[in-house]
Design an enzyme around this catalytic site. Structure first.
Site, short mmCIF file in Angstrom:
data_model
loop_
_atom_site.label_atom_id
_atom_site.label_comp_id
_atom_site.label_asym_id
_atom_site.label_seq_id
_atom_site.Cartn_x
_atom_site.Cartn_y
_atom_site.Cartn_z
N LYS A 1 -0.73 -1.49 15.21
CA LYS A 1 -1.43 -1.38 15.13
C LYS A 1 -3.23 -1.50 15.39
O LYS A 1 -3.31 -2.90 16.06
CB LYS A 1 -1.31 -1.68 13.34
CG LYS A 1 -3.01 -0.70 12.69
CD LYS A 1 -3.09 -1.20 11.14
CE LYS A 1 -4.06 -0.95 10.09
NZ LYS A 1 -3.91 -1.54 8.79
N CYS B 1 -2.13 3.78 8.26
CA CYS B 1 -2.62 3.05 7.67
C CYS B 1 -4.03 3.49 7.78
O CYS B 1 -4.66 4.36 8.97
CB CYS B 1 -2.31 1.88 7.38
SG CYS B 1 -3.10 1.93 5.62
N GLU C 1 4.92 1.36 5.48
CA GLU C 1 3.61 0.34 6.34
C GLU C 1 3.77 -1.48 5.41
O GLU C 1 4.17 -1.04 4.11
CB GLU C 1 2.54 -0.26 5.77
CG GLU C 1 1.59 -1.07 6.74
CD GLU C 1 -0.74 -1.01 6.51
OE1 GLU C 1 -0.74 -1.33 6.86
OE2 GLU C 1 -0.26 -0.27 5.53
#
Length: 273
Positions: free
Chosen positions: A112, A153, A40
């Site tokens: 994301k 994440c 990330e």
């Protein structure tokens, strides 16, 4: 299938981060990997939002993305970019993952979905949604002969996303991260193994690691986990490339023996108030 995983200690200078990743692309290809996974925020890790704003570009002009496309083409390797911080015309940044093929072409993008908004106590509050806009689409990319479900994440804490990816045909789940040390110590391994087991997929989690220029510390421990939940690679705190051999045929074997995906049923909410 040989995969490469880059564990980084990313900093506040995108050019320096780019040099590290481009070198890893060349090294991964030279050692026979078919695909490289990066963490990330591969281009920039900076908690200072004003300073970071000067270093973040949009997708069309981002020099890091351009360099990675060129490197993938030069070395004939797939690159799954864990994520890049990118600006957008609407004023909100994007935390965006990419799949780059061996010809240097971008074949998939994922923004994301789950943004970290939390009250951590005292003045330590975090509102990712103040800076970033979240995505709303599950994405499966194709790379090195595999179907790869993309995530980033904090997504790891939302198993429904991974169930959707698995039912959509994903064979590998990519979960790049910049996990903090306390949450990493408590949750990283167990969450990654759980996502692998419940989806009967391989999990590849390229991570940031160590003490960073912006003052934060990240947990590291980039992992590759097989569909049975066995850890095939744990990079601990090394800043380096790691490699793992995976056999996609293991997925079908495990799903036949433990068909939890096939046995999923819809559940009605029958609780009373």
């Amino acid at each position: 299938m040989k995969i490469a995983v880059l564990q980084m200690n990313g900093g506040i200078d995108p050019a320096a981060n780019t040099r590290q990743i481009v070198a890893a692309v060349a090294d991964a290809a030279a050692q026979g990997a078919q695909i490289l996974f990066t963490p990330e925020m591969s281009n920039l890790l900076d908690q200072d939002r004003r300073r970071a704003a000067n270093a973040i570009a949009d997708e069309r002009s981002d020099p890091v993305l351009a360099a990675l496309c060129a490197a993938a083409k030069a070395h004939g390797i797939y690159v799954q970019v864990g994520s890049l911080a990118l600006s957008h015309a609407d004023g909100k940044n994007r935390n965006r993952a990419f799949m780059i093929d061996r010809g240097g072409n971008i074949t998939a993008r994922y923004d994301k979905i789950h943004l970290f908004d939390a009250e951590l106590g005292g003045d330590d509050n975090w509102r990712e949604s103040n800076i970033y806009a979240g995505g709303d689409c599950a994405v499966i990319a194709k790379g090195a002969g595999a179907k790869i479900g993309l995530s980033i994440c904090y997504d790891i804490r939302f198993p429904r996303l991974y169930q959707m990816l698995a039912h959509g045909g994903a064979e590998i789940l990519s979960i790049p991260a910049a996990f903090t040390v306390p949450t990493g110590q408590a949750h990283w391994h167990v969450l990654l193994r759980a996502r692998a087991i419940e989806s009967s997929c391989f999990v590849v989690a390229a991570a940031q690691s160590g003490s960073h220029q912006d003052g934060r510390s990240t947990y590291g421990h980039s992992l590759v986990v097989d569909p049975w939940g066995k850890v095939l690679l744990d990079m601990e705190n090394t800043i380096d490339l790691g490699f793992a051999e995976i056999d996609l045929a293991d997925i079908g074997n495990i799903r036949r023996k433990l068909p939890s995906l096939a046995n999923v049923r819809e559940i009605r909410n029958c609780t009373s108030s």
